[in-house]
Design a protein around this motif. Structure first.
Motif, short mmCIF file in Angstrom:
data_model
loop_
_atom_site.label_atom_id
_atom_site.label_comp_id
_atom_site.label_asym_id
_atom_site.label_seq_id
_atom_site.Cartn_x
_atom_site.Cartn_y
_atom_site.Cartn_z
N LEU A 6 -6.96 68.68 41.65
CA LEU A 6 -8.31 68.27 41.99
C LEU A 6 -8.31 67.13 43.00
O LEU A 6 -9.17 67.07 43.88
CB LEU A 6 -9.06 67.85 40.72
CG LEU A 6 -9.28 68.96 39.69
CD1 LEU A 6 -10.05 68.41 38.48
CD2 LEU A 6 -10.01 70.14 40.31
N ALA A 7 -7.35 66.21 42.89
CA ALA A 7 -7.26 65.12 43.86
C ALA A 7 -6.93 65.65 45.25
O ALA A 7 -7.51 65.23 46.26
CB ALA A 7 -6.20 64.11 43.42
N PHE A 8 -5.98 66.59 45.31
CA PHE A 8 -5.66 67.22 46.60
C PHE A 8 -6.89 67.97 47.15
O PHE A 8 -7.14 67.96 48.36
CB PHE A 8 -4.50 68.19 46.44
CG PHE A 8 -3.15 67.53 46.47
CD1 PHE A 8 -2.77 66.74 47.54
CD2 PHE A 8 -2.24 67.72 45.43
CE1 PHE A 8 -1.52 66.12 47.57
CE2 PHE A 8 -0.99 67.10 45.45
CZ PHE A 8 -0.63 66.31 46.53
N ALA A 9 -7.65 68.64 46.27
CA ALA A 9 -8.82 69.39 46.70
C ALA A 9 -9.89 68.45 47.28
O ALA A 9 -10.51 68.75 48.31
CB ALA A 9 -9.40 70.18 45.53
N ALA A 10 -10.11 67.31 46.61
CA ALA A 10 -11.09 66.35 47.12
C ALA A 10 -10.66 65.80 48.49
O ALA A 10 -11.48 65.66 49.40
CB ALA A 10 -11.26 65.20 46.12
N ALA A 11 -9.37 65.51 48.61
CA ALA A 11 -8.85 65.02 49.89
C ALA A 11 -9.02 66.08 50.98
O ALA A 11 -9.38 65.77 52.13
CB ALA A 11 -7.38 64.64 49.75
N SER A 12 -8.76 67.33 50.63
CA SER A 12 -8.92 68.42 51.59
C SER A 12 -10.37 68.57 52.02
O SER A 12 -10.67 68.80 53.20
CB SER A 12 -8.41 69.73 50.97
OG SER A 12 -8.65 70.82 51.85
N GLY A 13 -11.31 68.46 51.06
CA GLY A 13 -12.73 68.57 51.39
C GLY A 13 -13.18 67.50 52.35
O GLY A 13 -13.93 67.76 53.31
N ILE A 14 -12.72 66.27 52.13
CA ILE A 14 -13.09 65.17 53.03
C ILE A 14 -12.48 65.38 54.41
O ILE A 14 -13.15 65.20 55.44
CB ILE A 14 -12.62 63.83 52.43
CG1 ILE A 14 -13.41 63.53 51.16
CG2 ILE A 14 -12.80 62.70 53.44
CD1 ILE A 14 -12.91 62.32 50.40
N ALA A 15 -11.21 65.78 54.45
CA ALA A 15 -10.55 66.01 55.74
C ALA A 15 -11.26 67.11 56.53
O ALA A 15 -11.47 66.99 57.75
CB ALA A 15 -9.08 66.38 55.52
N SER A 16 -11.66 68.17 55.86
CA SER A 16 -12.33 69.28 56.53
C SER A 16 -13.71 68.87 57.04
O SER A 16 -14.12 69.26 58.13
CB SER A 16 -12.47 70.47 55.58
OG SER A 16 -11.19 70.94 55.18
N ALA A 17 -14.43 68.08 56.25
CA ALA A 17 -15.75 67.61 56.66
C ALA A 17 -15.66 66.73 57.89
O ALA A 17 -16.45 66.86 58.84
CB ALA A 17 -16.43 66.87 55.52
N VAL A 18 -14.70 65.82 57.89
CA VAL A 18 -14.52 64.93 59.05
C VAL A 18 -14.06 65.72 60.27
O VAL A 18 -14.51 65.49 61.39
CB VAL A 18 -13.52 63.80 58.71
CG1 VAL A 18 -13.22 62.95 59.95
CG2 VAL A 18 -14.09 62.92 57.60
#
Length: 302
Positions: free
Chosen positions: A158-170
């Motif tokens: 879940l931590a990796f998923a949240a980091a991925s979501g932020i990276a993709s949004a930016v």
């Protein structure tokens, strides 16, 4: 007949979501067959997922040229709507009634958001300085999440998923800057490099997230991505909704329905154990009657 820019952005986003969903299913199945990221990189299926992600990203960038960031990123939720039944089909299991309800709620929520999304006009973009500030803030949060995921935590996926979501949004925020009238310059080259960096980081982080399964990581990634992009759009780009306060309330209600739908879609689907083998096993002769050294059928006395 002239096509509305927002309708074009929606159509491009739908095809982009299909590409992303297919890639997510391939990545999850690849992660299930490999012990680490290095093993995934050695598989042709992972590179197929990279191509699908690349196609989805290209369509996503074009959509950002015609629609606001908050709208295009919200339509990314459709990735989960497509990925869940597709994953069930590939795994040869039925999609549950709960997941179908989640699909219906998600689609209803997105329809409400589309109804109040402002149409027409050129999407706003951040200045280069604003983009750098966003990049530094995002990098700090992503690094913190990766550190949590690398520690002794049961929620690493879940931590990796949240980091991925932020990276993709930016990455999408930077891509919109490139898509909307950026001229050739050193600033444009910097923005392009940051776009590629965040997009690639999001892809690699999602691969790490899918190591713990598809449902929950993809659901969290799908939620974090539009939430982060919408926060940037509303706070820094002045994006809003039509119909004033009524439109804002309808948008919040739509977001709530879509969020509830994503939660339902993310629930693990428990497979019932196949008991056919257990039912027919009693019909087979016991090994002691057919094995060597029993004296049965050999014509010899025991």
């Amino acid at each position: 007949m002239t096509t509305s820019p927002v309708l074009l952005a929606v159509a491009l986003s739908l095809v982009s979501a299909l590409c992303y969903a297919t890639a997510a299913v391939v990545q999850e199945r690849t992660a299930a067959k490999t012990a680490n990221l290095r093993g995934a990189l050695a598989r042709g299926s992972w590179w197929g997922a990279v191509l699908l992600n690349g196609g989805g990203a290209l369509l996503h960038v074009v959509a950002l040229r015609y629609g606001p960031l908050s709208l295009v990123q919200s339509l990314g939720v459709l990735t989960l709507v497509v990925a869940v039944p597709l994953g069930s089909l590939v795994a040869r299991r039925r999609t549950s009634g709960t997941q179908w309800r989640g699909t219906a709620l998600t689609l209803a929520g997105l329809t409400a958001l589309l109804t109040v999304t402002a149409s027409g006009g050129t999407p706003h973009t951040l200045s280069t300085t604003g983009l750098l500030v966003v990049a530094l803030a995002a990098a700090f949060v992503i690094a913190a999440l990766v550190r949590v995921a690398s520690g002794p935590s049961s929620q690493a996926g879940l931590a990796f998923a949240a980091a991925s979501g932020i990276a993709s949004a930016v990455g999408s925020t930077f891509a919109q800057k490139l898509a909307v009238g950026t001229t050739l310059s050193w600033d444009a080259a910097l923005v392009a490099a940051l776009t590629v960096g965040f997009a690639a980081g999001g892809l690699l982080l999602s691969q790490k997230a899918y190591g713990s399964g598809l449902g929950a990581p993809l659901a969290l990634l799908t939620l974090v991505n539009p939430v982060a992009a919408s926060a940037i759009g509303v706070a820094l780009l002045g994006e809003g909704f039509q119909y004033g306060a009524t439109g804002t309330l309808l948008a919040l209600a739509g977001a709530g329905m879509a969020g509830r739908g994503v939660v339902l879609l993310s629930r693990p689907q428990h497979e019932r154990p196949v008991r056919r083998e257990a039912r027919v096993s009693h019909l087979r002769p016991a090994p002691i009657l057919t094995g060597p050294g029993t004296g049965v059928g050999t014509g010899r006395a025991a």
